[in-house]
Design a protein around this motif. Structure first.
Motif, mmCIF file in Angstrom:
data_model
loop_
_atom_site.group_PDB
_atom_site.id
_atom_site.type_symbol
_atom_site.label_atom_id
_atom_site.label_comp_id
_atom_site.label_asym_id
_atom_site.label_seq_id
_atom_site.Cartn_x
_atom_site.Cartn_y
_atom_site.Cartn_z
ATOM 1 N N TRP A 1 0.518 -1.498 0.117
ATOM 2 C CA TRP A 1 -0.189 -0.261 0.466
ATOM 3 C C TRP A 1 0.749 1.434 -0.084
ATOM 4 O O TRP A 1 0.695 2.487 -1.130
ATOM 5 N N GLN A 2 2.017 1.256 0.284
ATOM 6 C CA GLN A 2 2.879 2.422 0.723
ATOM 7 C C GLN A 2 3.488 2.566 -0.397
ATOM 8 O O GLN A 2 3.494 4.192 -1.434
ATOM 9 N N GLN A 3 4.006 1.047 -1.503
ATOM 10 C CA GLN A 3 4.652 1.735 -2.688
ATOM 11 C C GLN A 3 3.723 2.012 -3.448
ATOM 12 O O GLN A 3 3.752 2.386 -4.230
ATOM 13 N N ASP A 4 2.287 2.035 -4.074
ATOM 14 C CA ASP A 4 1.036 2.296 -4.141
ATOM 15 C C ASP A 4 0.754 3.572 -4.439
ATOM 16 O O ASP A 4 0.212 4.172 -4.815
ATOM 17 N N GLY A 5 1.430 4.516 -2.977
ATOM 18 C CA GLY A 5 1.130 5.807 -3.184
ATOM 19 C C GLY A 5 -0.066 5.807 -2.369
ATOM 20 O O GLY A 5 -0.995 6.916 -2.058
ATOM 21 N N ARG A 6 -1.269 4.721 -2.216
ATOM 22 C CA ARG A 6 -2.296 4.759 -0.841
ATOM 23 C C ARG A 6 -2.331 5.038 0.717
ATOM 24 O O ARG A 6 -3.571 5.629 0.210
#
Length: 317
Positions: free
Chosen positions: A213-218
């Motif tokens: 979720w962090q990597q996806d910018g969410r």
């Protein structure tokens, strides 16, 4: 008023004109100032100012009571406890030294954290009146001090315009970013405060999906949504920084075992200092004014974040 190591007299290029009721200790030698009411001297206030950036000598012996007929004697000292290793040591002293001088009150400056070093006699750091960064958390202000014969009454008065506070939330049970958002909003809304809040948020999770979720910018998008909702109030709150602390799962600990690349990588990170890789930052004139050196705890947290990210990237397929 005493000038200290940040606003020392010889470096004051833009002096401030103070009103007539402000007295400034203008020398580096300790001097007494008589406080009078209705023509009677009720207290002698002793202090000094830094003429240059550093005062490294112990100044305690210069604090001498000059007139025993005056009811109260108050000492102002901008300095640090000799054993304090967390700050630059200026005008170092020992608490026992101050006690032996027989002053009624010691008003200390230099350390931004509020501390009562001793109650009798009262030896007090009121701290600064406004937190300036994420390490200066909680209420900031001053002490209102009432001296009577034999007693000292201290009352703390909050003065901060904005309060900086840490907030730790366990989001391990959350199965989606939307659930994380709901849990966070509940925690933020349950905070009770009378001044605007800057929140240093730490999320705790055992769910490895939070890295995705962090990597996806969410996660970043979610923080923006929460801030948009909470910044509107007159007494607002704002998450200015967040970090994720992922509890190490059992399979992560197993990765240390065996003769393979990931095990060697983890051991290398554990035994390597981060400092050589960031040393250049502190050598840059512009950067070093704004970048504080990492504490041991911060370096360990950074290493943990690096390991979690690498493990996730190497094993996600």
């Amino acid at each position: 008023m005493s000038y200290g190591n940040h606003d020392y007299i010889n470096g004051n290029k833009h002096p401030v004109a103070y009103p007539d009721n402000v007295y400034i200790f203008s020398k580096e030698e300790v001097q007494p100032f008589p406080y009078q009411r209705n023509g009677e001297v009720l207290a002698l206030i002793y202090g000094f100012s830094y003429e240059n950036r550093a005062v490294v000598a112990n100044k305690v012996n210069e604090f001498q009571i000059t007139d025993t007929s005056v009811p109260f004697h108050i000492a102002m000292l901008h300095g640090s406890v000799q054993s304090n290793t967390e700050h630059d040591r200026y005008a170092p002293f020992q608490v026992q030294e101050l006690s032996e001088r027989h002053f009624d009150y010691w008003a200390l400056g230099h350390i931004h954290k509020r501390q009562i070093l001793k109650e009798t006699p009262a030896i007090v750091y009121p701290g600064n009146i406004q937190g300036r960064n994420r390490k200066e958390t909680g209420m900031k202000g001053c002490y209102h001090v009432v001296l009577n014969e034999g007693t000292t009454d201290l009352a703390f008065i909050p003065l901060q315009a904005i309060q900086i506070n840490p907030l730790v939330v366990n989001v391990s049970p959350c199965n989606s970013v939307h659930e994380v958002e709901s849990v966070l909003m509940e925690h933020v809304n349950n905070l009770t405060y009378s001044t605007p809040q800057l929140i240093d948020l730490t999320l705790i999770s055992t769910d490895q999906r939070i890295t995705k979720w962090q990597q996806d910018g969410r996660m970043e998008e979610m923080m923006e949504l929460i801030n948009e909702a909470t910044i509107q109030s007159s007494v607002w709150s704002y998450i200015f920084r967040y970090s994720v602390s992922k509890k190490v799962a059992s399979f992560d600990r197993e990765l240390y075992k065996g003769d393979h690349f990931i095990s060697e990588l983890l051991y290398e990170i554990d035994n390597q200092s981060i400092q050589p890789f960031i040393a250049e930052i502190y050598q840059q004139k512009r950067a070093r004014k704004f970048v504080e050196r990492l504490t041991i705890e911060e370096e360990m947290a950074l290493k943990t974040a690096v390991k979690e990210l690498l493990i996730y990237e190497l094993l996600k397929e």
